[in-house]
Motif scaffolding. Structure first.
Motif, PDB file in Angstrom:
ATOM      1  N   GLU A 126      82.183  29.598 -60.697  1.00  0.00           N
ATOM      2  CA  GLU A 126      83.509  29.137 -61.233  1.00  0.00           C
ATOM      3  C   GLU A 126      83.747  28.734 -62.644  1.00  0.00           C
ATOM      4  OE1 GLU A 126      83.385  25.404 -59.004  1.00  0.00           O
ATOM      5  OE2 GLU A 126      84.072  26.077 -57.249  1.00  0.00           O
ATOM      6  N   GLN A 127      82.444  28.660 -63.295  1.00  0.00           N
ATOM      7  CA  GLN A 127      82.814  28.369 -64.695  1.00  0.00           C
ATOM      8  C   GLN A 127      82.956  29.515 -65.327  1.00  0.00           C
ATOM      9  OE1 GLN A 127      79.117  26.224 -66.031  1.00  0.00           O
ATOM     10  NE2 GLN A 127      80.205  24.412 -65.838  1.00  0.00           N
ATOM     11  N   GLN A 128      82.476  30.607 -64.970  1.00  0.00           N
ATOM     12  CA  GLN A 128      82.752  32.046 -65.639  1.00  0.00           C
ATOM     13  C   GLN A 128      84.403  32.325 -65.061  1.00  0.00           C
ATOM     14  OE1 GLN A 128      80.026  32.286 -67.641  1.00  0.00           O
ATOM     15  NE2 GLN A 128      80.867  34.542 -67.393  1.00  0.00           N
TER      16      GLN A 128
ATOM     17  N   SER B 279      87.032  32.958 -68.415  1.00  0.00           N
ATOM     18  CA  SER B 279      87.903  34.092 -68.310  1.00  0.00           C
ATOM     19  C   SER B 279      89.386  33.877 -68.611  1.00  0.00           C
ATOM     20  CB  SER B 279      87.795  35.157 -67.362  1.00  0.00           C
ATOM     21  OG  SER B 279      88.118  34.238 -66.096  1.00  0.00           O
ATOM     22  N   TYR B 280      89.742  32.467 -67.874  1.00  0.00           N
ATOM     23  CA  TYR B 280      91.097  32.182 -68.104  1.00  0.00           C
ATOM     24  C   TYR B 280      91.492  31.607 -69.252  1.00  0.00           C
ATOM     25  CZ  TYR B 280      93.180  33.012 -63.199  1.00  0.00           C
ATOM     26  OH  TYR B 280      93.349  33.478 -61.975  1.00  0.00           O
ATOM     27  N   ILE B 281      90.343  30.675 -69.689  1.00  0.00           N
ATOM     28  CA  ILE B 281      90.544  30.098 -71.222  1.00  0.00           C
ATOM     29  C   ILE B 281      90.705  31.233 -72.241  1.00  0.00           C
ATOM     30  CG2 ILE B 281      89.498  28.522 -72.785  1.00  0.00           C
ATOM     31  CD1 ILE B 281      87.806  27.046 -70.508  1.00  0.00           C
ATOM     32  N   VAL B 282      89.907  32.051 -72.146  1.00  0.00           N
ATOM     33  CA  VAL B 282      90.080  33.173 -73.090  1.00  0.00           C
ATOM     34  C   VAL B 282      91.203  33.764 -73.018  1.00  0.00           C
ATOM     35  CG1 VAL B 282      89.266  35.509 -73.606  1.00  0.00           C
ATOM     36  CG2 VAL B 282      87.315  33.770 -73.010  1.00  0.00           C
ATOM     37  N   GLY B 283      91.923  34.191 -72.036  1.00  0.00           N
ATOM     38  CA  GLY B 283      93.352  34.641 -72.043  1.00  0.00           C
ATOM     39  C   GLY B 283      94.244  33.659 -72.380  1.00  0.00           C
ATOM     40  N   MET B 284      94.411  32.425 -72.131  1.00  0.00           N
ATOM     41  CA  MET B 284      94.996  31.302 -72.761  1.00  0.00           C
ATOM     42  C   MET B 284      95.131  31.420 -74.187  1.00  0.00           C
ATOM     43  SD  MET B 284      95.141  28.248 -69.859  1.00  0.00           S
ATOM     44  CE  MET B 284      93.401  27.958 -69.900  1.00  0.00           C
TER      45      MET B 284
ATOM     46  N   PHE C 219      82.088  21.410 -70.778  1.00  0.00           N
ATOM     47  CA  PHE C 219      81.875  23.097 -70.784  1.00  0.00           C
ATOM     48  C   PHE C 219      82.508  23.450 -72.038  1.00  0.00           C
ATOM     49  CE2 PHE C 219      84.367  27.027 -69.733  1.00  0.00           C
ATOM     50  CZ  PHE C 219      83.037  27.656 -69.319  1.00  0.00           C
ATOM     51  N   LEU C 220      83.361  23.019 -72.542  1.00  0.00           N
ATOM     52  CA  LEU C 220      84.030  23.612 -73.842  1.00  0.00           C
ATOM     53  C   LEU C 220      83.245  23.294 -74.921  1.00  0.00           C
ATOM     54  CD1 LEU C 220      87.949  22.780 -73.525  1.00  0.00           C
ATOM     55  CD2 LEU C 220      86.737  25.079 -73.074  1.00  0.00           C
ATOM     56  N   ASP C 221      82.458  22.208 -75.068  1.00  0.00           N
ATOM     57  CA  ASP C 221      81.589  21.837 -76.255  1.00  0.00           C
ATOM     58  C   ASP C 221      80.371  22.552 -76.042  1.00  0.00           C
ATOM     59  OD1 ASP C 221      83.375  19.885 -76.956  1.00  0.00           O
ATOM     60  OD2 ASP C 221      82.154  18.216 -76.241  1.00  0.00           O
TER      61      ASP C 221
END
Length: 755
Positions: A691-693, A697-702, A736-738
């Motif tokens: 799920e984190q992966q 992938s969505y965060i990179v896209g955003m 997760f982001l940190d």
């Protein structure tokens, strides 16, 4: 001038008579009326005379009995030494007191009490003789009072004492010809003397108080240690009232002993509390049988302010005896549940529970199998604590994860004034009344529990030998009351799949022959009984992929079943998971039949031995397309059953009928237990990683489209595009982001993240 001569002669006569203890001379001069005015001067002179002449000699003789040279032989003759030395002191002081008291009574005709004179005299004697204390005197008095108490208890107890059960010092006295009754009389005489000399409080009280406290400690540990299922304090209080208080009355003679009882009861509760605190780990294990001990420990805590000691002592015990890698997670959970019930008896406010169990909560949250063990306990057939709570079906947990650490206004009550506070250790867990709530909120996410239950349910459904799901439906309905329907909607679909699969399998079996005749195609023929569990892939947890090529005859029947399904359900097809499920097989050997319930791989291995009697691991690996390591583990099952043997390394033969001995009885449950090491469902941790992966992938896209984004905006966007992120919290996302920032995959400036 004549008057002065008379007073000078009077003074000479008085002082001479007082020095020589001449009571006749004192009586002759005591009749003068003016002597009352002179008595105070006379008494002051006499006390000063006593101080300078008699008391130093008495002091020297008294202390010779406790000289350093005799310290090594202190206990051997201690009783006689104490009795003799204090009797000498009593006689000397009484001898010095007699003339001045006689003169006082003669002058004042007994109309005035001599109490103040006695106090002044004994105070003077005490200040001179006991101006210093040696440890030898203190030890001697302690030993003397200890023997005196032992004699008293022996004479006043109902059971007969044997000689070998007497204290060592007392045995020596009886061996020397002393009787217990005679020793008791000597002890009472000693007490009478020291009370008359008014030195009990100044000299003796500390010694016999320590003896009493030690005897209370000894009695509590002898009679109460390990006795968790009965009330001990009433018997102990009765023992103090009926024995120690009577002995103390002998020690203090005419003094009031009522106030001493409060001191002894206080010591009783202190010692008993310390004993139960040291045994608290075992008491928790024995709950609920140990409830009397817990209630008495509560009384001790209220009397002696033991809350902090209990909390930190138990916390340290948990860390050393329970929280280590060798402890089974189920055992830790059982101890935690017992601790919750036990500590709520001791401290209804829950403060001790919060502090003492903090390491347990922290440790359980770090164990990967904790959630699985909790879910297994909830849905267990045994009559466990969690299963009982689930069966009651009350107290929904839907809002447990969002509750504040305090109660509602109606239920709120302040913590005790002596509540323990330590940063990070008191988080309001003690405010929750439900044990299940306290376990669930360790993780702070309903999704983790619902996901773990889905994995457990999948494993159970895959190992069903029929399509009966009544028990699982009951568990699901109870869990929905606790966790809410939305979190368990996938599980409803899973159970519906099982029900539909049973109906489809029955339909295919009943129409197979008719279909073969209508289609005039032998490929529709299923050569053995086959039940298929047809799952909706999107609603089931992800299965571990394992490669397995079934024997051609078995694969042919499974393909036939799939064709029947495609004929029944147009536009839908089956994709087999060959490594999942169970196989019922019947083996003829040694003139009798034996049934086994095994995994598809185990069934495939023994099936191949029909074609030839000997196979190597390499040959089996090529035939079944399974690694050598897995094959060695699985084939060992048939070796243990006595059907195969390893003739040489990695070469296996079928055992001849003449070699077959009694095959061990084995149940389907045993097969599943042996195969538990090969989990069929991806673990919750692996699913969380996937799920984190996906989030990444969505965060990179955003962040590619929008160079910088704040935490709240990233979280809301993920919840919008990813259904499984509906319960993703800002805190979890920030962690997760940190982590990505530390890996130098993101930057974080002024609250905004960027690639």
């Amino acid at each position: 001038m004549a008057a002065n001569l008379q007073y000078s002669e009077l003074w000479t006569n008085l002082t001479t008579a007082l020095k020589h203890n001449n009571l006749t001379a004192l009586k002759d001069v005591s009749g003068r009326n003016d002597l009352q005015d002179l008595f105070h001067i006379i008494s002051c002179w006499y006390l000063d005379y006593i101080r300078g002449n008699m008391l130093p000699k008495v002091k020297e003789h008294f202390w010779e009995s406790f000289s350093t040279s005799q310290d090594n032989n202190l206990k051997a003759n201690n009783w006689e030494r104490i009795v003799t030395s204090f009797e000498y002191l009593y006689r000397q002081l009484q001898s010095g007191l007699a003339p001045i008291v006689f003169l006082h009574d003669a002058v004042f005709d007994s109309c005035t009490s001599s109490e103040s004179l006695l106090q002044e005299y004994y105070q003077l004697a005490w200040s001179v003789i006991f101006d210093k204390f040696s440890q030898s005197v203190i030890d001697s008095l302690k030993n003397f009072y200890s023997i005196g108490l032992s004699i008293f208890l022996i004479l006043h107890q109902e059971d007969d004492w044997e000689a070998d059960s007497l204290p060592t010092e007392l045995c020596e006295l009886t061996d020397n010809g002393h009787s217990l009754a005679g020793l008791m009389e000597e002890f009472k005489s000693f007490n009478s003397q020291v009370n008359q000399m008014q030195i009990v409080k100044r000299v003796c009280s500390a010694c016999f108080t320590e003896v009493l406290y030690n005897r209370i400690d000894e009695h509590i540990r002898d009679t109460c240690a390990g006795q968790y299922d009965q009330y001990c304090l009433p018997q102990a209080e009765s023992w103090i009232s009926n024995l120690l208080m009577i002995w103390l009355q002998d020690v203090l003679t005419d003094n009031n002993v009522t106030s001493w009882k409060n001191f002894m009861i206080h010591q009783l509760y202190k010692v008993f509390g310390e004993l139960r605190i040291s045994e608290l780990f075992e008491i928790i294990i024995e709950f609920p049988e140990s409830r009397p001990s817990l209630e008495e420990l509560k009384l001790c805590m209220e009397r002696n302010d033991l809350r902090k000691i209990i909390a930190y002592s138990l916390r340290n015990t948990f860390e050393t005896r329970l929280l280590h890698p060798g402890a089974n997670t189920n055992d830790i959970l059982d101890q935690y549940v017992s601790a919750i019930h036990s500590l709520r008896i001791i401290d209804p406010s829950g403060i001790i529970l919060d502090v003492a169990c903090y390491p347990i909560r922290k440790y359980l949250s770090s164990r990967e199998d904790t959630i699985r063990c909790i879910i297994s306990s909830l849905t267990s057939d045994t009559d466990g604590e969690l299963a009982q709570q689930l069966a009651r079906g009350n107290d929904s947990l839907v809002d447990s994860f969002n509750e504040s650490d305090t109660d509602s206004d109606d239920d709120w009550s302040p913590d005790p004034v002596d509540a323990i506070a330590r940063k990070g250790m008191t988080s309001g867990y003690h405010k929750k009344k439900d044990v299940l709530s306290m376990l669930v909120t360790i993780y702070g996410s309903k999704q983790l529990f619902s996901s773990e239950y889905r994995n457990l349910l999948a494993h159970r459904l895959l190992t069903l030998l029929d399509f009966n799901t009544d028990k699982e439906i009951r568990y699901l309905e109870l869990l929905k009351l606790k966790f809410g329907e939305a979190n368990l909607s996938d599980c409803e679909v899973m159970l519906k799949d099982v029900k539909d699969s049973g109906r489809i399998s029955d339909h295919i079996k009943s129409t197979m022959k008719k279909t073969v005749q209508e289609e005039k195609d032998e490929s529709f023929l299923i050569e053995f009984e086959l039940n298929a569990l047809i799952i909706s892939e999107n609603f089931w947890p992800k299965f571990k992929e394992e490669k397995l090529k079934l024997p051609s005859q078995i694969e042919k029947s499974m393909i036939a079943f799939a064709r029947h399904f495609e004929k029944l359900k147009a536009m839908r097809s089956l994709h087999w998971k060959y490594h999942l499920g169970l196989v019922n097989i019947e083996i003829d050997i040694a003139n009798h039949q034996k049934e086994f319930c095994v995994t598809p791989l185990q069934a495939s291995i023994i099936y191949l031995f029909q074609d030839k009697m000997q196979w190597t691991i390499e040959e089996l690996s090529t035939e079944l397309q399974v690694s050598n390591t897995i094959l060695r583990r699985k084939i060992s099952y048939w070796v243990n059953q006595g059907l195969l043997k390893e003739s040489t390394t990695d070469v296996y033969n079928v055992i001849e009928d003449s070699e077959v001995h009694n095959m061990s009885e084995i149940t389907p449950e045993d097969v599943l237990a042996e195969d538990e090491d090969a989990a069929t469902v991806t673990s919750t941790a692996d699913q969380h990683e996937e799920e984190q992966q996906m989030y990444w992938s969505y965060i990179v896209g955003m962040l590619t489209n929008f160079p910088t984004m704040e935490l709240d905006r990233i979280c809301s966007s993920l919840k919008l595009f990813i259904p499984s992120a509906s319960e993703l919290s800002n805190r979890d996302l920030k962690v997760f982001l940190d982590k990505k920032v530390q890996e130098q995959k993101l930057t974080h400036n002024n609250g905004e993240y960027a690639l």
